[in-house]
Design a protein around this motif. Structure first.
Motif, PDB file in Angstrom:
ATOM      1  N   LEU A  13       0.833  -1.148  -0.001  1.00  0.00           N
ATOM      2  CA  LEU A  13       0.030  -0.117   0.023  1.00  0.00           C
ATOM      3  C   LEU A  13       0.876   1.210   0.050  1.00  0.00           C
ATOM      4  CD1 LEU A  13      -2.796   1.249   0.112  1.00  0.00           C
ATOM      5  CD2 LEU A  13      -2.646   0.752   2.737  1.00  0.00           C
ATOM      6  N   ALA A  16       2.530   1.517  -3.283  1.00  0.00           N
ATOM      7  CA  ALA A  16       1.354   2.026  -4.207  1.00  0.00           C
ATOM      8  C   ALA A  16       1.336   3.553  -4.166  1.00  0.00           C
ATOM      9  CB  ALA A  16       0.218   1.384  -4.009  1.00  0.00           C
ATOM     10  N   GLY A  17       1.367   4.046  -2.876  1.00  0.00           N
ATOM     11  CA  GLY A  17       0.837   5.512  -2.579  1.00  0.00           C
ATOM     12  C   GLY A  17       2.261   6.383  -3.058  1.00  0.00           C
ATOM     13  N   ALA A  20       2.160   6.341  -6.808  1.00  0.00           N
ATOM     14  CA  ALA A  20       1.444   7.361  -7.206  1.00  0.00           C
ATOM     15  C   ALA A  20       1.549   8.850  -7.058  1.00  0.00           C
ATOM     16  CB  ALA A  20      -0.284   7.155  -6.573  1.00  0.00           C
ATOM     17  N   VAL A  21       2.165   8.972  -6.146  1.00  0.00           N
ATOM     18  CA  VAL A  21       2.697  10.409  -5.793  1.00  0.00           C
ATOM     19  C   VAL A  21       3.662  10.957  -6.812  1.00  0.00           C
ATOM     20  CG1 VAL A  21       3.731  11.904  -4.052  1.00  0.00           C
ATOM     21  CG2 VAL A  21       1.684  10.519  -3.354  1.00  0.00           C
ATOM     22  N   LYS A 106       5.868   9.342   6.932  1.00  0.00           N
ATOM     23  CA  LYS A 106       5.150   8.833   6.023  1.00  0.00           C
ATOM     24  C   LYS A 106       3.824   9.740   5.930  1.00  0.00           C
ATOM     25  CE  LYS A 106       6.250   3.839   6.090  1.00  0.00           C
ATOM     26  NZ  LYS A 106       5.816   2.498   6.309  1.00  0.00           N
ATOM     27  N   ARG A 107       3.390  10.274   7.055  1.00  0.00           N
ATOM     28  CA  ARG A 107       2.431  11.216   6.714  1.00  0.00           C
ATOM     29  C   ARG A 107       2.369  12.546   6.318  1.00  0.00           C
ATOM     30  NH1 ARG A 107       2.843   9.652  12.126  1.00  0.00           N
ATOM     31  NH2 ARG A 107       3.680  10.989  13.491  1.00  0.00           N
ATOM     32  N   ALA A 108       3.825  12.786   5.725  1.00  0.00           N
ATOM     33  CA  ALA A 108       3.867  13.991   4.913  1.00  0.00           C
ATOM     34  C   ALA A 108       3.035  14.199   3.866  1.00  0.00           C
ATOM     35  CB  ALA A 108       5.345  14.033   4.218  1.00  0.00           C
ATOM     36  N   PRO A 110       1.824  15.089  -0.091  1.00  0.00           N
ATOM     37  CA  PRO A 110       2.547  14.687  -1.444  1.00  0.00           C
ATOM     38  C   PRO A 110       3.423  15.614  -2.007  1.00  0.00           C
ATOM     39  CG  PRO A 110       0.163  14.226  -1.557  1.00  0.00           C
ATOM     40  CD  PRO A 110       0.535  14.985  -0.217  1.00  0.00           C
ATOM     41  N   TYR A 139      -0.234  18.383  14.459  1.00  0.00           N
ATOM     42  CA  TYR A 139      -0.981  17.485  15.262  1.00  0.00           C
ATOM     43  C   TYR A 139      -1.082  17.692  16.645  1.00  0.00           C
ATOM     44  CZ  TYR A 139      -1.549  13.527  11.795  1.00  0.00           C
ATOM     45  OH  TYR A 139      -1.707  13.009  10.788  1.00  0.00           O
TER      46      TYR A 139
ATOM     47  N   ASP B  10      -5.860  10.383   7.437  1.00  0.00           N
ATOM     48  CA  ASP B  10      -5.236  11.738   7.555  1.00  0.00           C
ATOM     49  C   ASP B  10      -3.695  11.774   6.692  1.00  0.00           C
ATOM     50  OD1 ASP B  10      -4.299  10.006   9.538  1.00  0.00           O
ATOM     51  OD2 ASP B  10      -3.195  11.411  10.506  1.00  0.00           O
ATOM     52  N   GLU B  11      -3.246  10.637   6.324  1.00  0.00           N
ATOM     53  CA  GLU B  11      -1.964  10.501   5.522  1.00  0.00           C
ATOM     54  C   GLU B  11      -2.298  10.421   3.911  1.00  0.00           C
ATOM     55  OE1 GLU B  11       0.704   7.548   6.818  1.00  0.00           O
ATOM     56  OE2 GLU B  11       0.074   7.648   8.989  1.00  0.00           O
ATOM     57  N   PRO B  12      -1.954  11.586   3.293  1.00  0.00           N
ATOM     58  CA  PRO B  12      -2.389  11.712   1.968  1.00  0.00           C
ATOM     59  C   PRO B  12      -1.566  10.460   1.253  1.00  0.00           C
ATOM     60  CG  PRO B  12      -1.530  13.652   2.528  1.00  0.00           C
ATOM     61  CD  PRO B  12      -1.541  12.895   3.768  1.00  0.00           C
ATOM     62  N   LEU B  13      -0.448   9.973   1.523  1.00  0.00           N
ATOM     63  CA  LEU B  13       0.268   8.659   1.067  1.00  0.00           C
ATOM     64  C   LEU B  13      -0.608   7.645   1.196  1.00  0.00           C
ATOM     65  CD1 LEU B  13       2.718   7.841  -0.172  1.00  0.00           C
ATOM     66  CD2 LEU B  13       3.808   7.418   2.089  1.00  0.00           C
ATOM     67  N   VAL B  14      -1.341   7.318   2.264  1.00  0.00           N
ATOM     68  CA  VAL B  14      -2.284   6.002   2.372  1.00  0.00           C
ATOM     69  C   VAL B  14      -3.217   6.204   1.399  1.00  0.00           C
ATOM     70  CG1 VAL B  14      -3.659   4.747   4.000  1.00  0.00           C
ATOM     71  CG2 VAL B  14      -1.525   5.675   4.657  1.00  0.00           C
ATOM     72  N   ALA B  16      -3.354   7.834  -1.366  1.00  0.00           N
ATOM     73  CA  ALA B  16      -2.917   7.716  -2.667  1.00  0.00           C
ATOM     74  C   ALA B  16      -2.749   6.286  -2.991  1.00  0.00           C
ATOM     75  CB  ALA B  16      -1.658   8.472  -2.852  1.00  0.00           C
ATOM     76  N   GLY B  17      -2.471   5.539  -2.009  1.00  0.00           N
ATOM     77  CA  GLY B  17      -2.037   4.326  -2.140  1.00  0.00           C
ATOM     78  C   GLY B  17      -3.425   3.139  -2.414  1.00  0.00           C
TER      79      GLY B  17
END
Lengths: 220, 220
Positions: A13, A16-17, A20-21, A106-108, A110, A139, B10-14, B16-17
């Motif tokens: 996952l 894939a993220g 995509a980014v 990871k929560r950065a 895109p 946060y 909340d994570e754009p990466l997730v 996107a995945g």
DNA sequence: ACCCGGCTCCCCCGCGCGGGGGAGGCGGTC
DNA sequence: GACCGCCTCCCCCGCGCGGGGGAGCCGGGT
């Protein structure tokens, strides 16, 4: 010529993220993926990426060992961008010491991910991106959290000290930690004292709190 | 007609995945994304998804509250698939109790993710295999988190004891707690002893660990 | 009126914790 | 070789912590 990126993460996952980014950028190309560190060296030899985006925590061979392996065995190695879930992950520090060029949460967003990859590719050493501070502000606005992260960032715990802190965070007494690590209680006391000093904690309870607040240990 | 999915994380990466994985399927369509629970209800009203893939841990409004809000306020609500990083996340159990239809680990393979979304959409109640084992095992050995929750459930702390535990979890000593609550240190000691007894903790450190693991206090 | 649970405070006591300081071995670097 | 960081173990010592027990006060419940 496009910027070539190799993705290494055990979670499909996340791969894939990232794909995509990154592939949304016209000048960035994902040239390969690996699910663990063991596959990295041959894949790098084969695909010659400019940047490797690498998870730290992986089965078989973690990001630290994979980083060492890359720098040791590959001529003209790619830049290594460590990707992590937690700030202040002790593995991240090890990876950086092992020669990684920067790290990314990871929560950065895109745009920040893309930016980080570009910066790294240009040879910038990206250690504490603005995104980290911003994320900290977004946060937990609670100052406690930031203080915890700062404490742990300052800390630079040794491997043994980290081990001890983890056991402290599981509620073990000095004697129990000693038994677990097969050393004397006096030795454990030394490590505990070092941890307390480095974290600026007054007692083991405060140290454990810092461990939780900083993400050094995770609940659940 | 395609299967309509809304992504909440909340994570754009997730996001996107998940989008990449799901939109690779011809019969699945991602109809929207949200970064926190507060945006879910209006988005569901607007996009009418069949399935909501929802993170549990989010800022502003978490997956549990968002689930409750959906089931409370939306007529003919979508199926809710809770997405989580950790097995045995106590938030997940709460989300399931709140009415979520199943849950999925982020480290699942793409095929499993797709499968889960389809099953949920068909009305099957789904628990990811790896976690089913956990759920089955929890009656037996009871993983740490489960134990922590059970301890706190058994505990029935009084208001004052809860107050004291919260202060303990902020690293305060008995004397400091006494000053904060404007009582004598002996009183605090009584409360602390009661907390330790009720939680089955040997010392304040273990009590604070239980507080974190059970969600009684939250990091960040 | 009676009891009970919660909050408050008190005693004694043992012990684990943490501070301070010192020391030897071992593997690196310069 | 000298140096340094890390791990290991040792001493002394004060004190906060936690266990055990007791007690008074208040409010609510039957």
């Amino acid at each position: 010529m496009p910027l070539r990126v190799l993705l290494v993460d055990d979670e499909p996952l996340v791969r894939a993220g990232l794909r995509a980014v990154l592939e949304a950028q016209p000048d960035i190309e994902v040239v390969g993926e690996a699910a663990d560190g063991a596959a990295v060296v041959p894949l790098v030899r084969q695909t010659r990426p400019d940047v490797v985006a690498m998870d730290v925590r992986m089965p078989l061979l973690d990001g630290i060992e994979a980083t060492r392996a890359l720098l040791r065995t590959v001529a003209d190695p790619p830049k290594i961008l460590v990707v992590t879930t937690f700030e202040n992950d002790e593995y991240v520090y090890e990876a950086l010491r092992a020669g990684a060029d920067g790290f990314l949460l990871k929560r950065a967003r895109p745009a920040e991910i893309v930016h980080a990859v570009r910066l790294i590719a240009e040879g910038e050493s990206l250690l504490f991106p603005a995104s980290v501070r911003q994320l900290a502000a977004e946060y937990g606005d609670g100052g406690g959290n930031r203080a915890a992260r700062a404490a742990l960032a300052r800390a630079r715990l040794t491997e043994r000290e980290g081990e001890v802190l983890r056991l402290m965070a599981r509620g073990l007494s000095n004697a129990e930690i000693a038994a677990r690590l097969v050393v004397g209680t006096e030795t454990v006391k030394s490590h505990v004292s070092a941890v307390l000093a480095k974290l600026g904690a007054r007692d083991r309870t405060q140290a454990v709190i810092t461990a939780y607040e900083s993400g050094f240990v995770a609940p659940g």
